[in-house]
Enzyme design. Structure first.
Site, PDB file in Angstrom:
ATOM      1  N   ARG A  53       0.917  -1.398   0.085  1.00 55.60           N
ATOM      2  CA  ARG A  53      -0.127   0.166   0.404  1.00 55.60           C
ATOM      3  C   ARG A  53       0.517   1.282   0.160  1.00 55.60           C
ATOM      4  NH1 ARG A  53      -2.846  -2.738   4.975  1.00 55.60           N
ATOM      5  NH2 ARG A  53      -4.348  -4.337   3.626  1.00 55.60           N
TER       6      ARG A  53
ATOM      7  N   ARG B  66     -10.625   2.524   5.814  1.00 55.04           N
ATOM      8  CA  ARG B  66      -9.682   2.574   5.605  1.00 55.04           C
ATOM      9  C   ARG B  66      -9.334   2.693   3.916  1.00 55.04           C
ATOM     10  NH1 ARG B  66      -6.261  -2.575   7.198  1.00 55.04           N
ATOM     11  NH2 ARG B  66      -7.019  -3.486   4.941  1.00 55.04           N
TER      12      ARG B  66
ATOM     13  N   ARG C 164     -12.926  -9.532   1.201  1.00 52.02           N
ATOM     14  CA  ARG C 164     -12.661  -9.671   3.066  1.00 52.02           C
ATOM     15  C   ARG C 164     -13.503 -10.159   3.870  1.00 52.02           C
ATOM     16  NH1 ARG C 164      -6.379  -6.703   4.034  1.00 52.02           N
ATOM     17  NH2 ARG C 164      -5.770  -7.186   2.128  1.00 52.02           N
TER      18      ARG C 164
END
Ligand SMILES: Nc1ncnc2c1ncn2[C@@H]1O[C@H](COP(=O)(O)OP(=O)(O)OP(=O)(O)O)[C@@H](O)[C@H]1O
Ligand SMILES: Nc1nc2c(ncn2[C@@H]2O[C@H](COP(=O)(O)O)[C@@H](O)[C@H]2O)c(=O)[nH]1
Length: 401
Positions: free
Chosen positions: A174, A267, A278
Site C-alpha cells: 500500500r 481505511r 475480505r
C-alpha cells in the site's frame, strides 16, 4: 548415497574421544548409535558454512542429508558433544559470543517429522541462545477489525518490550507501506522456493495472496530480548499452535459485521472487489476464531481505548511490571583455545591456555538441563556460568556463582 569425504572414516572411528567425538581442523565427527556425523568445512574458514555427512556403520554407506535451518558459518575449529542421542551440541572456536553454540538435531521430533515428509535423511541446525524468551503473542481477527491499530499502540507505548514479526507477502505494498518494515514484499516464485527450503514457521493463502512468518522474523525479535508480536490470520494461528513455538493466542472480534465493513471501507486501502472478498472471508474467520479452540483470549474491539486497555491487562501490562526495561540476553564469550567435556547435563568448557588457566574462573559451564524450542528456531534456555576449577573444584559446577 554420497562419497566418503577425505577425512577417512576408519581414522575417525578409531580416534574418538570419550564423548564419541573427534576433531580434525574444522571437521568433527560424533557417533550416535550406528551413525557417525561428520560436521564441518574442508579447511579452516575456507568454506561458507558447516556441512554435514553421515556414515552408517550398519550399511557401510555415506549419505548427504537434507540440512534444514540456517547453517552456522565455518570457523577455526569445532568441539562436539552428543546430547540425549537426538542432537549434537557444537562449540565453534574463535567465533563471536552470539555465534559460538549451535545444535545439530539428528533425531528430535521435528527432524523425525521432516524425515517422514522428505523420505530421506534429514538433520536440522538450531542456534543456541542464553535464557528464555517471553511467549510470543499471536493476534488474529478479520481484516479491518483493528489488529494493526492495536499492535501499533502497544509498540508505541512499550517500544523496548515488544517487537513486530515482519511477515512475507506476495500482495502489492500500500502507498505508506515500507518493505522490511510492514512486510517483506516478495515475488510468489521466490516465496515458494523459501517455503520449500523450510524457512517459514507458517504460511497461508489469505484473500488470494501468500502470507507467511519466517522463522527468522520471530527469532530476530526474540534475540533482542523483546516479546514478539505476530499479526496473522486464523489459518496461520492454527499452524503456529501446532508448532513448537509456545505463544499466547488472541482473537479480535468486531462489534458487528456492519461496523467491520465501515472500517474496511473508511481505511480506503482495498478495491471494491477486495473489500467484498475480505468481508466474505471474515464470516468464516469469525466462526473459526470463536470456536476452534485455538485462541486463549477473545477481545471485542468496539471502543478502541477500552479494547487496548483489555489487551494490556491480559498481557500483564497494567501494573508496575509494565515499567520494566528489557535488555538483550548476553552472548557467551569463549576463548579461541578451549576443550569441551560433559558431566551429566553440564558441558564443561576448559579455557585451555596457560594464561587463562592461571586466571580465576577458568571453566565455563553450559547447563543444558532446561533447553526449550529448537529447530526450526533457536534452542533457548542455555544457562552459562564460570567457575574456578582450582578453588571451586568440580563441586562448583553444581553451584552457579
Ligand atoms: N475500535 C475502533 N473503532 C473505529 N475504528 C477503528 C477501531 N479500531 C480500528 N479502527 C480503524 O479501522 C481501520 C482498520 O484497522 P486496522 O488496519 O488496524 O485493521 P486490521 O485488523 O489490522 O486489518 P488487516 O487485517 O486488513 O490488516 C483503520 O482505519 C482503523 O483506524
Ligand atoms: N497466515 C498469515 N497471515 C498473515 C501474515 N501476515 C499478515 N497476515 C494476515 O493477512 C491478512 C491481510 O493482511 P493485509 O496486511 O493484507 O491487510 C490479515 O488478516 C493478517 O493478519 C502472515 O505472515 N501469515
Amino acid at each position: 548415497m554420497g562419497e566418503a569425504p577425505a577425512f577417512v572414516v576408519d581414522d575417525l572411528l578409531q580416534n574418538q574421544d570419550g564423548f564419541g567425538s573427534k576433531s580434525k581442523g574444522c571437521k568433527i565427527t560424533t557417533t550416535i548409535g550406528d551413525k557417525t556425523y561428520v560436521i564441518g568445512g574442508e579447511n579452516d574458514e575456507s568454506t561458507l558454512s558447516l556441512e554435514v555427512q553421515i556414515f552408517d556403520k550398519a550399511t557401510g554407506n555415506w549419505a548427504t542429508p537434507i540440512v534444514l535451518g540456517a547453517k552456522p558459518s565455518s570457523c577455526k575449529g569445532l568441539s562436539a558433544v552428543s546430547l540425549n542421542d537426538d542432537r549434537i551440541l557444537i562449540v565453534k572456536k574463535g567465533s563471536t559470543p552470539d555465534d559460538c553454540i549451535w545444535f545439530l538435531e539428528v533425531d528430535t521430533r521435528f527432524v523425525r517429522e521432516q524425515k517422514k515428509i522428505q523420505g530421506t535423511d534429514v538433520v536440522a541446525w538450531s542456534k543456541g541462545a542464553r535464557g528464555y524468551a517471553e511467549k510470543p503473542v499471536v493476534i488474529s481477527g478479520p481484516s479491518g477489525v483493528g489488529k494493526g491499530t492495536l499492535i501499533s499502540m502497544l509498540m508505541k507505548e512499550f517500544p523496548s518490550m515488544f517487537g513486530f514479526s515482519v511477515s512475507h507477502t506476495t500482495r502489492a505494498p500500500r502507498c505508506m507501506e515500507k518493505d522490511g518494515v510492514h512486510y517483506h514484499f516478495t515475488e510468489r516464485s521466490v516465496m515458494e522456493k523459501e517455503l520449500k527450503d523450510g524457512k517459514f514457521l507458517e504460511h497461508a493463502l489469505v484473500h488470494g495472496n501468500l502470507y507467511g512468518t519466517s522463522i527468522e522474523a520471530v527469532e530476530v525479535v526474540t534475540d533482542t530480548g523483546k516479546r514478539c508480536i505476530l499479526d496473522i490470520d486464523v489459518q496461520g494461528a492454527r499452524s503456529v499452535k501446532a508448532s513448537s513455538l509456545e505463544a499466547i493466542f488472541i482473537f479480535i472480534c468486531p462489534p458487528s459485521m456492519e461496523e467491520l465493513e465501515t472500517r474496511l471501507r473508511s481505511r480506503g486501502t482495498e478495491t471494491e472487489e477486495q473489500i467484498l472478498k475480505r468481508l466474505q472471508n471474515a464470516k468464516k474467520e469469525m466462526e473459526q476464531g470463536q470456536s476452534s479452540g485455538i485462541f486463549d483470549h477473545i477481545l471485542y474491539n468496539d471502543n478502541l481505548d477500552e479494547c487496548y486497555e483489555s489487551l494490556k491487562k491480559l498481557l500483564g501490562l497494567d501494573g508496575a511490571a509494565a515499567a520494566t526495561q528489557r535488555s538483550a540476553p548476553q552472548g557467551i564469550d569463549l576463548p579461541a583455545d578451549h576443550s569441551v567435556s560433559k558431566m551429566d547435563n553440564k558441558i564443561i568448557i576448559n579455557c585451555g591456555t596457560a594464561e587463562l588457566k592461571k586466571a580465576s574462573k577458568n571453566l565455563i559451564v553450559l547447563d543444558v538441563s532446561s533447553l526449550k524450542g529448537g529447530a526450526p528456531g533457536r534452542t533457548r534456555g542455555l544457562d552459562v556460568y564460570a567457575i574456578d576449577s582450582f578453588s571451586d573444584g568440580l563441586n562448583g559446577i553444581n553451584q552457579p556463582s
